[in-house]
Design a protein around this motif. Structure first.
Motif, PDB file in Angstrom:
ATOM      1  N   UNK A 180      50.907  24.893 -11.455  1.00 40.84           N
ATOM      2  CA  UNK A 180      51.543  26.185 -11.145  1.00 40.84           C
ATOM      3  C   UNK A 180      53.038  26.032 -11.323  1.00 40.84           C
ATOM      4  N   UNK A 181      53.716  27.109 -11.671  1.00 51.06           N
ATOM      5  CA  UNK A 181      55.166  27.073 -11.776  1.00 51.06           C
ATOM      6  C   UNK A 181      55.806  27.316 -10.420  1.00 51.06           C
ATOM      7  N   UNK A 182      57.103  27.051 -10.337  1.00 55.91           N
ATOM      8  CA  UNK A 182      57.846  27.243  -9.096  1.00 55.91           C
ATOM      9  C   UNK A 182      58.681  28.518  -9.163  1.00 55.91           C
ATOM     10  N   UNK A 183      59.006  29.033  -7.979  1.00 57.10           N
ATOM     11  CA  UNK A 183      59.830  30.228  -7.852  1.00 57.10           C
ATOM     12  C   UNK A 183      60.869  29.998  -6.760  1.00 57.10           C
ATOM     13  N   UNK A 239      54.614  36.432   1.251  1.00 59.30           N
ATOM     14  CA  UNK A 239      53.309  35.885   1.619  1.00 59.30           C
ATOM     15  C   UNK A 239      52.220  36.116   0.561  1.00 59.30           C
ATOM     16  N   UNK A 240      52.125  37.312  -0.039  1.00 56.43           N
ATOM     17  CA  UNK A 240      51.123  37.479  -1.104  1.00 56.43           C
ATOM     18  C   UNK A 240      51.368  36.544  -2.289  1.00 56.43           C
ATOM     19  N   UNK A 241      52.650  36.274  -2.584  1.00 53.15           N
ATOM     20  CA  UNK A 241      52.980  35.347  -3.670  1.00 53.15           C
ATOM     21  C   UNK A 241      52.562  33.929  -3.317  1.00 53.15           C
ATOM     22  N   UNK A 276      55.127  36.303  -8.660  1.00 55.12           N
ATOM     23  CA  UNK A 276      53.930  36.760  -9.379  1.00 55.12           C
ATOM     24  C   UNK A 276      53.254  38.002  -8.821  1.00 55.12           C
ATOM     25  N   UNK A 277      53.337  38.279  -7.539  1.00 52.54           N
ATOM     26  CA  UNK A 277      52.661  39.438  -6.946  1.00 52.54           C
ATOM     27  C   UNK A 277      53.658  40.497  -6.485  1.00 52.54           C
ATOM     28  N   UNK A 278      54.619  40.108  -5.663  1.00 53.31           N
ATOM     29  CA  UNK A 278      55.575  41.080  -5.119  1.00 53.31           C
ATOM     30  C   UNK A 278      56.594  41.530  -6.164  1.00 53.31           C
ATOM     31  N   UNK A 279      56.844  40.685  -7.152  1.00 54.11           N
ATOM     32  CA  UNK A 279      57.825  41.018  -8.171  1.00 54.11           C
ATOM     33  C   UNK A 279      59.261  40.810  -7.738  1.00 54.11           C
TER      34      UNK A 279
END
Length: 256
Positions: free
Chosen positions: A188-191, A196-198, A108-111
Motif C-alpha cells: 500500500x502507498x503512504x499518505x 478513519x475511513x481512509x 483514498x476515501x475522504x479525498x
C-alpha cells in the motif's frame, strides 16, 4: 599571488575525487502537475586531480554554482558538470544533488489532501567527453508480510519500507512516474493525512496485497525492464521490520 594549489606534487599519486560537500543551493524542478516547484538541494561537487597537481581550487566550485542564475534546473545540470571539468582542468567531474520533492496527494476515501515528501537525487558524471546522468527517488511505502498472513489466525505484521530507484534514461521521465510505479507495486502507498475511513481502506488494502522485500524489488524491476526509456536501473528496498530489531533488504541492478 602564488598559486599554491598549482605547485607540482612529488608523490605522483592521482586523486579520484576532490572537491566540496554539503553545500546548499536553490533548485528548480519540473513538476508534472504544477509545472515546476522550487526546493533546496544539498550538493556535492568533485573533480579528478592529476598526479602532478598539489591541489584543486575549491573556491571555483562555489563560483560555478552561483554563475548559473540563482537556481539550478535539470536543464542546466549537464552544463554545470561540463564547466567543472573545464574550469578545474580535470579529466572527470561529478555533481550530486539531493533534495525533497513534494506531491499533493488525496486520501483514498475522504479525498482530503496533504503533502507527501520524497527524497530525490540527481547525479551527473562527465569523463572522456562522455556524460551520464542518474535520477534517484526514495519512495516510502507499506509492506505486509505474506508469511505472517499465512500462518496467523488473524492479522499480519507490516512495516514501512523505503524503496530506492535509480535510473539512467534515454528520454524524459517524470519524477512522479517513478513514484507512481513504486507505489503501485507496494502492499500500500503512504499518505500524509488519513481520516478513519481512509485508515480502514489502507489497512485492508495492504492485507490484500502482501509482499516480501524480494517481491517488491522484482515487481518494480519488471516494470523498469519493460520501459524502453530506461537504459540502466537499480531498485532496492529496506523494510523496517515491526517484529525484529533489524531490517530486511533486497536489491536488483540491471544494465539493459
Amino acid at each position: 599571488m602564488e598559486d599554491v594549489q598549482g605547485r607540482p606534487d612529488p608523490r605522483a599519486i592521482p586523486i579520484n575525487q576532490v572537491g566540496i560537500k554539503a553545500i546548499r543551493h536553490p533548485v528548480r524542478i519540473r513538476d508534472r502537475s504544477e509545472g515546476e516547484q522550487h526546493t533546496i538541494a544539498l550538493c556535492n561537487m568533485y573533480v579528478s586531480l592529476p598526479q602532478h597537481f598539489k591541489g584543486t581550487h575549491m573556491s571555483r566550485f562555489v563560483e560555478i554554482l552561483n554563475a548559473h542564475d540563482r537556481e539550478i534546473s535539470v536543464d542546466s545540470f549537464q552544463e554545470i558538470v561540463r564547466t567543472m571539468r573545464e574550469r578545474l582542468d580535470a579529466d572527470a567531474a561529478r555533481l550530486e544533488m539531493q533534495f525533497p520533492y513534494f506531491i499533493n496527494k488525496a486520501a483514498p476515501i475522504s479525498g482530503v489532501k496533504s503533502l507527501m515528501d520524497y527524497e530525490v537525487s540527481f547525479v551527473g558524471e562527465s569523463s572522456h567527453d562522455q556524460y551520464r546522468q542518474t535520477i534517484g527517488v526514495q519512495v516510502p511505502v507499506t509492506s505486509l508480510c505474506p508469511c505472517s498472513k499465512s500462518i496467523a489466525d488473524y492479522g499480519a505484521h507490516n512495516q514501512r519500507s523505503h524503496v530506492q530507484v535509480r535510473v539512467r534514461a534515454n528520454d524524459w521521465i517524470w519524477i512522479e512516474e517513478i513514484i507512481d510505479l513504486v507505489e503501485e507495486e507496494a502492499s500500500c502507498q503512504l499518505y500524509g493525512l488519513l481520516k478513519r475511513p481512509d485508515e480502514k481502506f489502507v489497512t485492508e488494502y495492504a492485507y490484500d496485497h502482501p509482499k516480501f522485500v524480494e517481491d517488491m524489488v522484482r515487481d518494480v524491476a519488471i516494470r523498469l525492464k519493460g520501459d524502453s526509456r530506461v537504459d540502466w536501473f537499480s531498485v532496492s528496498s529496506e523494510n523496517f521490520e515491526s517484529i525484529h530489531n533489524h531490517s530486511a533488504y533486497a536489491m536488483i541492478e540491471m544494465d539493459k
